[in-house]
Design a protein around this motif. Structure first.
Motif, PDB file in Angstrom:
ATOM      1  N   SER A 164     -24.629 -66.175 -61.621  1.00 22.72           N
ATOM      2  CA  SER A 164     -23.608 -64.854 -61.517  1.00 22.72           C
ATOM      3  C   SER A 164     -22.454 -65.414 -60.617  1.00 22.72           C
ATOM      4  O   SER A 164     -21.473 -64.788 -60.825  1.00 22.72           O
ATOM      5  CB  SER A 164     -24.512 -63.873 -60.698  1.00 22.72           C
ATOM      6  OG  SER A 164     -25.643 -63.431 -61.581  1.00 22.72           O
ATOM      7  N   ASP A 165     -22.875 -66.358 -59.906  1.00 22.13           N
ATOM      8  CA  ASP A 165     -21.654 -66.814 -58.822  1.00 22.13           C
ATOM      9  C   ASP A 165     -20.740 -67.756 -59.685  1.00 22.13           C
ATOM     10  O   ASP A 165     -19.693 -68.133 -59.098  1.00 22.13           O
ATOM     11  CB  ASP A 165     -22.148 -67.444 -57.663  1.00 22.13           C
ATOM     12  CG  ASP A 165     -22.937 -66.462 -56.771  1.00 22.13           C
ATOM     13  OD1 ASP A 165     -22.665 -65.314 -56.836  1.00 22.13           O
ATOM     14  OD2 ASP A 165     -23.709 -66.640 -55.905  1.00 22.13           O
ATOM     15  N   HIS A 166     -20.958 -68.347 -60.699  1.00 22.17           N
ATOM     16  CA  HIS A 166     -20.283 -69.367 -61.596  1.00 22.17           C
ATOM     17  C   HIS A 166     -19.341 -68.551 -62.398  1.00 22.17           C
ATOM     18  O   HIS A 166     -19.783 -67.545 -63.313  1.00 22.17           O
ATOM     19  CB  HIS A 166     -21.207 -70.063 -62.390  1.00 22.17           C
ATOM     20  CG  HIS A 166     -20.285 -71.610 -62.713  1.00 22.17           C
ATOM     21  ND1 HIS A 166     -19.429 -71.615 -63.669  1.00 22.17           N
ATOM     22  CD2 HIS A 166     -20.798 -72.893 -62.256  1.00 22.17           C
ATOM     23  CE1 HIS A 166     -19.162 -72.965 -63.452  1.00 22.17           C
ATOM     24  NE2 HIS A 166     -19.989 -73.688 -62.939  1.00 22.17           N
TER      25      HIS A 166
ATOM     26  N   LEU B  83     -29.022 -62.003 -67.054  1.00 21.01           N
ATOM     27  CA  LEU B  83     -27.834 -61.868 -65.991  1.00 21.01           C
ATOM     28  C   LEU B  83     -27.638 -60.360 -65.735  1.00 21.01           C
ATOM     29  O   LEU B  83     -27.412 -59.776 -64.344  1.00 21.01           O
ATOM     30  CB  LEU B  83     -26.702 -62.621 -66.301  1.00 21.01           C
ATOM     31  CG  LEU B  83     -26.752 -64.135 -66.233  1.00 21.01           C
ATOM     32  CD1 LEU B  83     -25.322 -64.515 -66.534  1.00 21.01           C
ATOM     33  CD2 LEU B  83     -26.996 -64.506 -64.892  1.00 21.01           C
ATOM     34  N   CYS B  84     -27.589 -59.314 -66.729  1.00 23.93           N
ATOM     35  CA  CYS B  84     -27.117 -58.161 -66.521  1.00 23.93           C
ATOM     36  C   CYS B  84     -28.525 -57.043 -66.319  1.00 23.93           C
ATOM     37  O   CYS B  84     -28.046 -56.010 -65.678  1.00 23.93           O
ATOM     38  CB  CYS B  84     -26.410 -57.702 -67.829  1.00 23.93           C
ATOM     39  SG  CYS B  84     -24.887 -58.648 -68.070  1.00 23.93           S
ATOM     40  N   LYS B  85     -29.507 -57.453 -66.756  1.00 26.32           N
ATOM     41  CA  LYS B  85     -30.568 -56.257 -66.797  1.00 26.32           C
ATOM     42  C   LYS B  85     -30.785 -55.870 -65.480  1.00 26.32           C
ATOM     43  O   LYS B  85     -31.058 -54.448 -65.088  1.00 26.32           O
ATOM     44  CB  LYS B  85     -31.504 -56.549 -67.460  1.00 26.32           C
ATOM     45  CG  LYS B  85     -32.420 -57.618 -66.872  1.00 26.32           C
ATOM     46  CD  LYS B  85     -34.042 -57.720 -67.604  1.00 26.32           C
ATOM     47  CE  LYS B  85     -34.727 -58.922 -66.887  1.00 26.32           C
ATOM     48  NZ  LYS B  85     -36.263 -58.950 -67.506  1.00 26.32           N
ATOM     49  N   ASN B  86     -30.625 -56.647 -64.490  1.00 30.51           N
ATOM     50  CA  ASN B  86     -31.327 -56.504 -62.991  1.00 30.51           C
ATOM     51  C   ASN B  86     -29.966 -56.329 -61.934  1.00 30.51           C
ATOM     52  O   ASN B  86     -30.098 -56.930 -60.994  1.00 30.51           O
ATOM     53  CB  ASN B  86     -32.299 -57.429 -62.475  1.00 30.51           C
ATOM     54  CG  ASN B  86     -33.490 -57.407 -63.111  1.00 30.51           C
ATOM     55  OD1 ASN B  86     -34.120 -56.448 -63.614  1.00 30.51           O
ATOM     56  ND2 ASN B  86     -33.873 -58.644 -63.413  1.00 30.51           N
ATOM     57  N   TYR B  87     -28.996 -55.972 -62.402  1.00 26.71           N
ATOM     58  CA  TYR B  87     -27.531 -56.082 -61.799  1.00 26.71           C
ATOM     59  C   TYR B  87     -27.599 -55.144 -60.391  1.00 26.71           C
ATOM     60  O   TYR B  87     -27.228 -55.439 -59.592  1.00 26.71           O
ATOM     61  CB  TYR B  87     -26.389 -55.598 -62.722  1.00 26.71           C
ATOM     62  CG  TYR B  87     -26.460 -54.115 -63.094  1.00 26.71           C
ATOM     63  CD1 TYR B  87     -25.702 -53.290 -62.265  1.00 26.71           C
ATOM     64  CD2 TYR B  87     -27.127 -53.953 -64.245  1.00 26.71           C
ATOM     65  CE1 TYR B  87     -25.581 -51.805 -62.645  1.00 26.71           C
ATOM     66  CE2 TYR B  87     -26.879 -52.265 -64.632  1.00 26.71           C
ATOM     67  CZ  TYR B  87     -26.337 -51.578 -63.720  1.00 26.71           C
ATOM     68  OH  TYR B  87     -26.169 -50.030 -64.454  1.00 26.71           O
TER      69      TYR B  87
END
Length: 441
Positions: free
Chosen positions: A340-342, A371-375
């Motif tokens: 996520s930080d990249h 990456l998106c499901k646990n935002y």
């Protein structure tokens, strides 16, 4: 020789006897009928006689046997054994005929090497086992080199060597020699054994047990770090063969080997050949997928950044493997946070949804979904907004229209629902780029 028959191998075509040869008498001389193999009707290069007295080319009749036939192709009589007797007289006649017609473009067939026999293979393997038990590295290396030389002479020889139990004997010798002190002489013989073992894949459970011993694994790591180019390739191929056949618990044991994860990441970071990199990625996939703890170790070694760099510009096969590994490490929270930080993570995953392969599409959708499901719990709304900005919504819609199945379809649908809730907070890059332009209508 005792009679034995093999069962037909799946996918192998049964050879048939051609009805008539196709010849061009203007371009080449007519080959005498008795010089032609009754199966292929080609000039025989290695004539051998079966128990019915009919002579065939060795390759043709061995192929006939391999698919399970037990009869003589010409007489249709059941053969008592597969023993093939070289027809030296006919072979010399064929060679003389080739020499006599050299001016017409006929090349002399070389004198064939005598194929290795199961007895010879058994004796060689027995000597290798004995030399490794004595710790005689020089003799062991010499014998392994001889085995390799015999295998290079023909595919038939390798089949005979493998069926004689070479994988088990060589892996046991590797384990025994690895238990001693590691120096240049040990490294040389171990790399020689690995080279021979690579031609024996897939290995059986006993061979896996020997290669999976702590001594063998430690030696493989040392070769990965210090071996020559061929040695490092064969070492990672051996690890790939090993971990692809083990259950999760045994894979975790392999992953705990000191220096193994670091050595694999180094091979990915500083590639020595495409084959080595691909084998390293596959090995990493199995290791990282076995437990979250192992995945975190890879993430801490900088694997996520390396994978994204590979995905920017690589071929189809490399992309598939890199996406598979990235999808695996994103099972861990540490992996998702790092990705996520990249800045490349989301754009690269969206880009790789199309124009690579169905397999790559599945891994890319899965990785983006993770990456998106646990935002809400992990990284806020950044990944979802960024995905919208790089066109993920449109691509996912297109993907569902074009067609995808199984878990890929489920994850793509769920991603669309998540992105749809964010559509007011982000705008697709394509729209932003052209919103200031005046339309011609």
């Amino acid at each position: 020789m005792a009679s034995y028959w093999r069962t037909p191998k799946p996918g192998r075509k049964i050879p048939f006897i051609k009805k008539s040869p196709v010849e061009n008498p203007i371009m080449e001389p007519s080959i005498p009928t008795h010089f032609r193999c009754p199966i292929s009707l080609d000039l025989m290069k290695d004539p051998v006689t079966v128990s019915t007295g009919i002579t065939y080319d060795r390759h043709s009749i061995e192929t006939w046997f391999e698919v399970g036939n037990q009869t003589c192709p010409v007489t249709n009589n059941v053969l008592k054994s597969e023993e093939l007797i070289p027809n030296h007289s006919l072979r010399r006649m064929i060679q003389d005929w080739c020499v006599a017609n050299r001016s017409l473009g006929i090349e002399r067939i070389p004198t064939p090497r005598i194929p290795v026999t199961p007895i010879q293979v058994s004796e060689l393997l027995s000597e290798i086992a004995s030399a490794s038990r004595r710790g005689d590295r020089a003799r062991c290396r010499e014998l392994v080199a001889k085995i390799k030389a015999l295998g290079r002479e023909s595919e038939r020889n390798w089949r005979c060597i493998v069926s004689g139990g070479a994988g088990r004997v060589l892996s046991a010798s590797f384990s025994e020699l690895a238990a001693g002190s590691f120096d240049n002489s040990t490294s040389g013989v171990l790399e020689e054994i690995l080279s021979a073992l690579a031609a024996c894949f897939p290995l059986d459970e006993e061979a896996h047990w020997h290669i999976g011993s702590p001594e063998s694994l430690n030696s493989l790591v040392l070769i990965l770090n210090c071996g020559d180019l061929a040695g490092r390739l064969n070492a990672v191929l051996m690890l790939k063969e090993l971990v692809s056949s083990l259950d999760a618990d045994r894979i975790n044991v392999v992953a705990d080997t000191d220096g193994l994860i670091e050595a694999l990441v180094k091979l990915i970071e500083k590639p020595i050949s495409p084959q080595t990199t691909k084998a390293s990625l596959v090995t990493t996939f199995y290791l990282a997928s076995s437990s979250e703890m192992t995945a975190v170790k890879f993430v801490e070694m900088g694997l996520v950044s390396l994978l994204l760099e590979i995905l920017v510009d690589s071929d189809k096969s490399m992309c598939e493997k890199a996406l598979a590994v990235l999808d695996g490490v994103l099972e861990s929270k540490k992996g998702r946070e790092t990705a996520s930080d990249h800045s490349l993570a989301v754009p690269v995953l969206v880009k790789k949804m199309f124009r690579v392969s169905d397999m790559a599409t599945g891994f890319a959708v899965s990785a983006l979904w993770k990456l998106c499901k646990n935002y809400e719990q992990e990284r806020g709304e950044g990944c979802l907004v960024e995905a919208l900005q790089v066109g993920a919504f449109q691509k996912l819609l297109l993907l569902l229209q074009v067609g995808c199945t199984g878990t890929t379809k489920e994850k793509a649908s769920e991603l669309l629902k998540l992105l749809n809730g964010m559509r007011g907070r982000g705008e697709c890059i394509e729209t932003v780029d052209f919103k200031a332009l005046k339309r011609p209508f």
